[in-house]
Design an enzyme around this catalytic site. Structure first.
Site, short mmCIF file in Angstrom:
data_model
loop_
_atom_site.label_atom_id
_atom_site.label_comp_id
_atom_site.label_asym_id
_atom_site.label_seq_id
_atom_site.Cartn_x
_atom_site.Cartn_y
_atom_site.Cartn_z
N CYS A 2 0.83 -1.20 0.00
CA CYS A 2 0.00 0.00 0.00
C CYS A 2 0.87 1.25 0.00
CB CYS A 2 -0.95 0.03 1.18
SG CYS A 2 -2.09 -1.35 1.27
N ARG A 27 5.73 -0.57 -4.58
CA ARG A 27 5.37 -1.23 -3.33
C ARG A 27 4.38 -2.37 -3.55
NH1 ARG A 27 6.52 2.21 1.21
NH2 ARG A 27 4.84 1.32 2.43
N TRP A 74 -3.22 -2.63 -1.56
CA TRP A 74 -2.86 -4.05 -1.74
C TRP A 74 -3.84 -4.83 -0.89
CZ3 TRP A 74 -0.79 -8.33 0.95
CH2 TRP A 74 -0.14 -9.29 0.15
N ASN A 98 -2.88 2.52 5.69
CA ASN A 98 -1.98 1.39 5.47
C ASN A 98 -1.99 0.52 6.72
OD1 ASN A 98 -1.23 2.40 3.01
ND2 ASN A 98 0.88 2.86 3.57
N GLY A 99 -1.94 -0.78 6.56
CA GLY A 99 -1.87 -1.67 7.70
C GLY A 99 -3.13 -2.48 7.88
N GLU A 486 17.79 -18.46 -3.08
CA GLU A 486 17.51 -17.13 -3.62
C GLU A 486 17.15 -17.20 -5.10
OE1 GLU A 486 17.20 -12.92 -3.88
OE2 GLU A 486 16.96 -14.39 -2.28
N LYS A 490 13.64 -15.99 -6.76
CA LYS A 490 13.55 -15.03 -7.86
C LYS A 490 12.72 -15.59 -9.01
CE LYS A 490 15.77 -11.58 -6.25
NZ LYS A 490 15.21 -11.94 -4.95
N GLU A 493 8.95 -15.81 -8.05
CA GLU A 493 8.21 -14.59 -7.77
C GLU A 493 7.98 -13.72 -8.99
OE1 GLU A 493 10.05 -12.22 -4.72
OE2 GLU A 493 12.01 -12.21 -5.69
N HIS A 509 17.81 -37.37 -0.82
CA HIS A 509 16.87 -37.48 0.29
C HIS A 509 15.48 -36.96 -0.09
CE1 HIS A 509 20.01 -38.69 3.14
NE2 HIS A 509 20.78 -37.83 2.49
N LYS A 608 6.74 -4.64 -2.41
CA LYS A 608 8.16 -4.40 -2.17
C LYS A 608 8.48 -4.37 -0.67
CE LYS A 608 12.40 -3.34 -3.25
NZ LYS A 608 13.28 -4.39 -3.76
#
Length: 613
Positions: A2, A27, A74, A98-99, A486, A490, A493, A509, A608
């Protein structure tokens, strides 16, 4: 997550609000809206999708006003839709938020009993109605906001305006970042200073519990809504505002290519020739010399950086190090240990779970009279995390706009290795030869990154083989295991391909069962003590028909053959290989995402800066 922009000025601010929202698009969001006060009326426009949709509507309606608030949402409570988009209105009150309001359900039931009707599914609308109800008994808008804030539980930043108060903007910060932009005859609020940089570089950073009243000529701040307090005005370096794509198609690609310079900036603050600068974290030396262990707390990509730091801490300076995901750490009631460095890693310094874990640790340590040290590694000098820890080390990456972290990650790694060197020096666990070797490698690292970037076209060609794939494995050993994690993060996402990272020794395993002719397997193969074992893992994959995509040290002896594609990476010290091998997995993920036609800089469902749980 947001974004908030608001302002009160002598001029029309509709275009300023829209521009601020555009600068907050990084964001992550699904809808956008604004509200303006004009001739004692609330004028509101909201749209699903990109800010440009809102911009077109505002221009078509010719909306204007000297007081206003705007928001990118968002979705948390309620699906993405115009009725759920902010701002929300109750009578003459308009708010952005926001929140999360955790107790909104009980407040909503109370308001419905009083006759209030709800038009959205959001938790935010209860705040607008609460303020409207409070105004029935309170003398001013500020008094009404001041009265209702203690009723709200959760994390929130609020911007509030009212048609009968055409020169007043109320702002509230409670566990969600909010800054005030200071102008001449005008003042603004933003969830990120980047939103306001086109109009000011002077900012006041609100603290937890602050309620502020902004007019065109004045800013009043009240700690916990009651005690008037002065917060300092800080001037931001204009260089921070350089956040445009330039010649690049996406911010992510630009930021990948900025890594040699970002790395150079980050290490230059700590090094002098082939040694650490005398003034580098010198104020922390005494505390560093007394610690017995390190506890790293982080989320997402920052967590992967912390995993690598664990190897460095234990192998280089023989100091125990634990790494934990912040959202798990904060809820499992961990034992707070004496003489421990609690290290939080965050790109934004506002990551909700990491901040909460930090604050809880500080509170519990104080209650038990434990001697702990807290520290932040962060890319934002003005962030809450930097302000609330004993020490901090900045990653000088510059603004990172793409949701998928690139240069913030590699500069975190640089900062972490510098920190390990400093702690090792303070505890006298490193000799000059070891420091000299690593420092020389660090100075050489930006050049190696630049040389690695020259393989871009080669990696692009390989990425074409991933376009139709639905699954992928990344394998690494030692410090390259977190880079495998990582790389998988990437790819998933931004390209939406399911990917997993594994320690290569774990192949037998479980993961080996997934390998077939249609499963690409990415191998990270630096020249280190684990290379021969990694080659054995590669043989295991090929024996099951897997197709290998190998990023290998130029001296590794690994060569191309059928269903084995090799990109030769310039040689680098094994200690610093994680920094260099980040580059090819970033480029691979980027090119696969572009070829699949996804929104690279703003992937679906992601934000973000994760400022709520």
């Amino acid at each position: 997550m947001c974004g908030i922009v608001g302002g009160v000025a002598e001029r029309n601010i509709s275009e300023i609000l829209i521009e601020g929202l555009k600068r907050l698009e990084y964001r992550g969001y699904d809808s956008a809206g604004l509200a303006l006060i004009n001739e004692q009326q609330v004028l509101r426009e909201r749209r699903v999708g990109k800010v440009v949709n809102l911009e077109d509507a505002v221009r078509t309606q010719n909306l204007s006003g000297n007081l206003g608030i705007a928001h990118t949402r968002w979705a948390t409570h309620g699906k993405p839709s115009e009725v759920n988009a902010h701002p929300h209105i109750s009578g003459k009150v308009a708010i952005v938020h926001n929140g999360i309001i955790e107790n909104y359900a009980e407040i909503k039931a109370e308001l419905e009993a009083l006759g209030y009707q709800f038009s959205s599914q959001t938790d935010t609308e209860v705040v607008a109605h609460l303020i409207a109800e409070a105004l029935k008994t309170q003398a001013t808008l500020f008094d009404a906001v001041q009265q209702i804030v203690p009723r709200l539980k959760g994390a929130f930043a609020l911007g509030v305006i009212h048609a009968d108060y055409p020169d007043e903007l109320i702002a509230v910060r409670e566990n969600s970042p909010l800054v005030i932009g200071v102008g001449i005859g005008e003042h603004f609020i933003g969830s990120d200073q980047l939103a306001l940089l086109p109009i000011t570089n002077r900012f006041i950073y609100l603290e937890e519990g602050d309620i502020a009243r902004l007019t065109r000529t004045n800013v009043e701040i009240f700690a916990h809504g009651t005690n008037r307090i002065e917060r300092p005005i800080k001037e931001l370096d204009a260089a921070v505002s350089h956040a445009s794509k330039g010649e690049y198609k996406h911010f992510m690609l630009k930021e990948i290519y900025e890594q040699p310079e970002a790395l150079q900036q980050t290490i230059s603050q700590a090094l002098n020739g082939n040694r650490l600068r005398d003034d580098f974290l010198s104020h922390a030396e005494q505390d560093f010399s007394n610690i017995d262990q390190i506890q790293i707390i982080a989320c997402g990509t920052s967590y992967h950086a912390g995993m690598i730091a664990k190897y460095w801490s234990e192998q280089l300076i023989d100091l125990p190090c634990q790494v934990e995901i912040a959202s798990e750490f904060r809820y499992r009631s961990p034992v707070i240990m004496n003489r421990t460095l609690y290290l939080c890693i965050s790109q934004s310094g506002e990551t909700a779970d990491s901040l909460a874990a930090l604050r809880d640790t500080q509170k519990r340590a104080k209650a038990k009279d434990l001697n702990i040290t807290t520290m932040a590694i962060c890319n934002v000098a003005t962030s809450s995390m930097v302000r609330e820890t004993d020490y901090h080390l900045l990653t000088l990456a510059g603004p990172e706009i793409g949701v998928a972290s690139t240069k913030a990650f590699t500069t975190q790694l640089a900062a972490l290795i510098l920190l390990i060197l400093k702690i090792g020096t303070a505890k006298q666990r490193l000799d000059e030869a070891e420091i000299d070797c690593i420092v020389k490698g660090l100075w050489h690292c930006p050049k190696v990154l630049s040389e690695t970037l020259q393989h871009n076209q080669e990696i692009l060609r390989l990425s074409e083989l991933f376009v139709e794939k639905q699954h992928c494995l990344f394998l690494g050993r030692g410090t390259l295991y977190p880079i495998a994690l990582e790389g998988a993060l990437k790819l998933k996402e931004i390209s939406y391909i399911h990917a997993e990272g594994y320690a290569a020794g774990e192949l037998k395993h479980g993961p080996l069962a997934l390998v077939d002719n249609d499963m690409p397997v990415v191998i990270l193969a630096p020249q280190d003590s684990m290379l021969d074992k990694l080659k054995s893992n590669m043989e295991e994959v090929q024996a099951r028909g897997g197709e290998l995509f190998i990023f290998a040290d130029e001296n590794s002896g690994i060569v191309e053959k059928d269903r084995q594609h090799v990109v030769k990476i310039p040689h680098i010290s094994a200690w610093l290989a994680p920094i260099v091998y980040s580059i090819p997995v970033q480029l691979l993920s980027y090119h696969v995402a572009v070829l699949r036609g996804t929104d690279v800089d703003q992937p679906r469902n992601l934000a973000k800066s994760v400022t709520v749980e």
